[in-house]
Motif scaffolding. Structure first.
Motif, mmCIF file in Angstrom:
data_model
loop_
_atom_site.group_PDB
_atom_site.id
_atom_site.type_symbol
_atom_site.label_atom_id
_atom_site.label_comp_id
_atom_site.label_asym_id
_atom_site.label_seq_id
_atom_site.Cartn_x
_atom_site.Cartn_y
_atom_site.Cartn_z
ATOM 1 N N ILE A 108 -7.372 19.633 44.029
ATOM 2 C CA ILE A 108 -6.279 18.679 43.818
ATOM 3 C C ILE A 108 -6.366 18.080 42.427
ATOM 4 O O ILE A 108 -5.360 17.935 41.732
ATOM 5 N N SER A 109 -7.578 17.785 41.980
ATOM 6 C CA SER A 109 -7.779 17.243 40.639
ATOM 7 C C SER A 109 -7.279 18.230 39.579
ATOM 8 O O SER A 109 -6.589 17.842 38.628
ATOM 9 N N GLY A 110 -7.610 19.502 39.742
ATOM 10 C CA GLY A 110 -7.150 20.533 38.807
ATOM 11 C C GLY A 110 -5.643 20.694 38.826
ATOM 12 O O GLY A 110 -5.010 20.866 37.782
ATOM 13 N N GLN A 111 -5.065 20.627 40.034
ATOM 14 C CA GLN A 111 -3.611 20.745 40.139
ATOM 15 C C GLN A 111 -2.910 19.559 39.471
ATOM 16 O O GLN A 111 -1.887 19.729 38.817
ATOM 17 N N LEU A 112 -3.477 18.376 39.638
ATOM 18 C CA LEU A 112 -2.875 17.199 39.005
ATOM 19 C C LEU A 112 -2.926 17.291 37.478
ATOM 20 O O LEU A 112 -1.979 16.907 36.794
ATOM 21 N N GLU A 113 -4.038 17.816 36.954
ATOM 22 C CA GLU A 113 -4.141 18.008 35.492
ATOM 23 C C GLU A 113 -3.099 19.010 35.011
ATOM 24 O O GLU A 113 -2.463 18.819 33.973
#
Length: 130
Positions: A49-54
């Motif tokens: 999720i963190s990678g997708q948000l970035e």
């Protein structure tokens, strides 16, 4: 080459369609961000999720620049028509070139945003196979 009022007017429908496309991209992105926001509340430490948000953050910046250069292209077209109306053909010709340049930059940024979007989908598909 003689530049007439109809020449820059031909770009109006193309730029309008681009804005419709850019708006659709923005709305889809907003929806994804809201969905991920809800998922991040349920799973706050997820690296996916963190990678997708970035990724979405980068895409938002690109869409902002796509829209900005598209708007500059539109403004330049209107300015060209204004200049031609006052028989300032030389300036109109130069500003029309600038309008085409802004349109080109907007399309190149759009291409970059599409690549990032495809890369994100590739990661999602790879994740489904694991």
């Amino acid at each position: 080459m003689q530049l007439t009022l109809t020449t820059p007017a031909l770009l109006f429908p193309a730029i309008s369609l681009l804005f419709l496309s850019y708006t659709n991209k923005f709305l889809a992105l907003a929806s994804l961000i809201r969905t991920l926001h809800e998922e991040s509340r349920n799973n706050p430490n997820s690296p996916v999720i963190s990678g997708q948000l970035e990724n979405l953050r980068r895409r938002m910046k690109l869409i902002k620049h796509m829209q900005g250069t598209g708007i500059m292209s539109f403004i330049s077209c209107v300015l060209v028509m204004f200049l031609l109306h006052f028989n300032l053909f030389q300036w109109g010709f130069v500003i029309f070139g600038l309008s085409l340049f802004f349109l080109l930059v907007s399309l190149v940024i759009c291409l970059m945003e599409i690549k990032i979007s495809i890369d994100a989908l590739e990661l999602q598909v790879q994740q489904m196979h694991h």
